[in-house]
Design a protein around this motif. Structure first.
Motif, short mmCIF file in Angstrom:
data_model
loop_
_atom_site.label_atom_id
_atom_site.label_comp_id
_atom_site.label_asym_id
_atom_site.label_seq_id
_atom_site.Cartn_x
_atom_site.Cartn_y
_atom_site.Cartn_z
N GLU A 95 3.76 -3.65 6.75
CA GLU A 95 3.49 -4.87 7.20
C GLU A 95 3.17 -5.83 6.12
N GLN A 96 2.55 -5.32 5.04
CA GLN A 96 2.20 -6.25 3.85
C GLN A 96 3.64 -6.80 3.16
N ALA A 97 4.76 -5.69 3.20
CA ALA A 97 6.05 -6.00 2.41
C ALA A 97 6.44 -7.00 3.51
N ALA A 98 6.58 -6.97 4.78
CA ALA A 98 7.19 -7.85 5.48
C ALA A 98 6.43 -9.19 5.39
N GLN B 111 0.79 -1.42 -0.03
CA GLN B 111 -0.04 0.05 -0.12
C GLN B 111 0.81 1.27 0.11
N SER B 112 0.39 2.26 -0.98
CA SER B 112 1.34 3.29 -1.19
C SER B 112 1.18 4.60 -0.15
N ALA B 113 1.92 5.10 0.30
CA ALA B 113 1.75 6.41 1.39
C ALA B 113 0.77 7.25 0.75
N ARG C 88 -8.28 -4.33 5.61
CA ARG C 88 -7.37 -3.42 4.97
C ARG C 88 -6.58 -3.96 3.95
N GLY C 89 -6.25 -5.40 3.84
CA GLY C 89 -5.43 -5.84 3.25
C GLY C 89 -5.53 -5.67 1.67
N GLY C 90 -6.60 -5.37 1.14
CA GLY C 90 -6.47 -5.13 -0.27
C GLY C 90 -6.48 -3.79 -0.69
N LEU D 123 5.62 3.60 1.59
CA LEU D 123 4.61 2.93 1.87
C LEU D 123 3.90 3.33 3.49
N THR D 124 2.61 3.09 3.65
CA THR D 124 1.99 3.23 4.81
C THR D 124 2.39 2.24 5.70
N ASP D 125 1.84 2.39 7.05
CA ASP D 125 2.18 1.31 7.98
C ASP D 125 1.88 0.02 7.77
N LEU D 126 0.42 0.22 6.92
CA LEU D 126 0.10 -1.17 6.49
C LEU D 126 1.10 -1.83 5.56
N GLY D 127 1.16 -0.92 4.50
CA GLY D 127 2.27 -1.52 3.47
C GLY D 127 3.40 -1.83 4.04
#
Length: 355
Positions: free
Chosen positions: A153-156, A130-132, A352-354, A147-151
């Protein structure tokens, strides 16, 4: 809650239903299928070109002969090269029997995809997390956001999955867009996989549609080296920035189609050559963007960008999701897993994941 979250992810990330011709051609709209059948049925009276209820038996999408159902990225167990090679051998005879006239004469010919080394190519498209710019709350968007904080987490989560799949696969090659959101998405995996520099590439022509133009050069090779020393910068323009070759203030669709053709050639010739063949398979991970991935998917699957249009996505790919292509030595292409985000399900605590 996991059941509810899974449905939220599916609703936002699922690909549109596909339509099929008996010859194996696949598309996302009835109009495209009708044009395909009308163009080819007159010269083929054997009934090969007509609408089918599903893909040919054994082709991509058929769960009964889908390697991912048994192992690997689409399955619950690791996908070894033995499994992929075995499946490729079973499919090879069927794929070669498909009518070569299905290829659009004004599109890339199969020879662009053929390989003389006999290796099967596994090409994995990974969309950035997810883009900032998605969480600005009215602030001015960045031309090259992180990235956002969620992004993050998605990258991790993506990194953990890729490390599980490829920790013993030293032949893997990774190619990323030069945009920060892509580089940051694949960085956790790059750090843990510890690949040699020639197998971790940042390509200056792989940016998202419309993100470069005359006077808008993007980041430079020096910028990439300073912030992401794990990546080898290649393919940057003569001005040191992203490789835009048009004359528009902002890249248009025609410019992007030309660029996509160059990138397909580069990916399947030069980039794949950087990957080491392991048991007859070369594996390449390409970290990219939704619109550019959609255009490249048209070229890989349909051999044409005629049906591609900005804003009309046919091959959807969720943030940090994976779509896989199996490209056979004769140039024929089949899908492996599509828009796969199973590694993101536990992040969907708030649906939020998608995003």
């Amino acid at each position: 809650s996991s059941r509810r979250l899974g449905r939220g992810n599916e609703a936002q990330g699922a690909a549109a239903p596909m339509l099929h011709c008996r010859c194996g051609y696949t598309c996302g709209t009835q109009a495209a299928l009708t044009r395909h059948i009308e163009r080819l049925s007159e010269s083929h009276s054997d009934g090969l070109h007509a609408e089918a209820s599903g893909p040919p038996v054994g082709e991509a999408g058929d769960a009964s002969d889908h390697p991912g159902e048994a192992a690997g990225l689409c399955g619950r167990r690791r996908w070894t090269t033995d499994v992929v090679g075995s499946c490729a051998n079973r499919r090879q005879g069927r794929v070669q029997q498909r009518d070569r006239s299905c290829t659009d004469p004004v599109s890339p010919s199969p020879s662009r995809f053929e390989r003389s080394d006999g290796a099967l190519v596994r090409l994995l498209f990974v969309r950035h997390a997810q883009s900032a710019n998605k969480r600005l709350n009215g602030a001015q968007p960045s031309q090259d956001p992180g990235l956002t904080d969620l992004g993050t987490e998605q990258a991790a989560a993506l990194g953990e999955r890729l490390v599980r799949e490829f920790r013993a696969h030293s032949g893997l090659c990774i190619v990323s867009s030069p945009m920060r959101r892509c580089l940051l998405t694949i960085l956790p995996a790059v750090r843990f996989l510890n690949l040699p520099p020639q197998q971790v590439i940042c390509h200056g022509a792989c940016y998202e549609y419309g993100c470069a133009g005359v006077g808008s050069r993007g980041s430079t090779q020096d910028d990439i080296t300073a912030e992401f020393p794990q990546f080898q910068p290649l393919g940057f323009g003569s001005n040191g920035g992203w490789d835009y070759r048009g004359d528009k203030v902002k890249e248009d669709e025609a410019d992007c189609r030309d660029r996509a053709l160059r990138i397909v050639d580069w990916l399947l010739q030069e980039a794949v050559a950087s990957a080491v063949t392991v048991k007859g398979v070369r594996t390449l991970i390409f970290v990219t963007h939704q619109t550019f991935a959609d255009l490249l998917s048209h070229l890989l699957v349909e051999r044409s960008a005629d049906q591609w249009e900005y804003g009309s996505i046919q091959y959807r790919l969720q943030n940090a999701g994976i779509t896989e292509f199996l490209i056979h030595p004769d140039g024929q292409t089949a899908f492996g897993c599509r828009n796969d985000g199973r590694h993101l399900l536990f992040l969907d605590r708030h649906g939020r994941g998608g995003v």
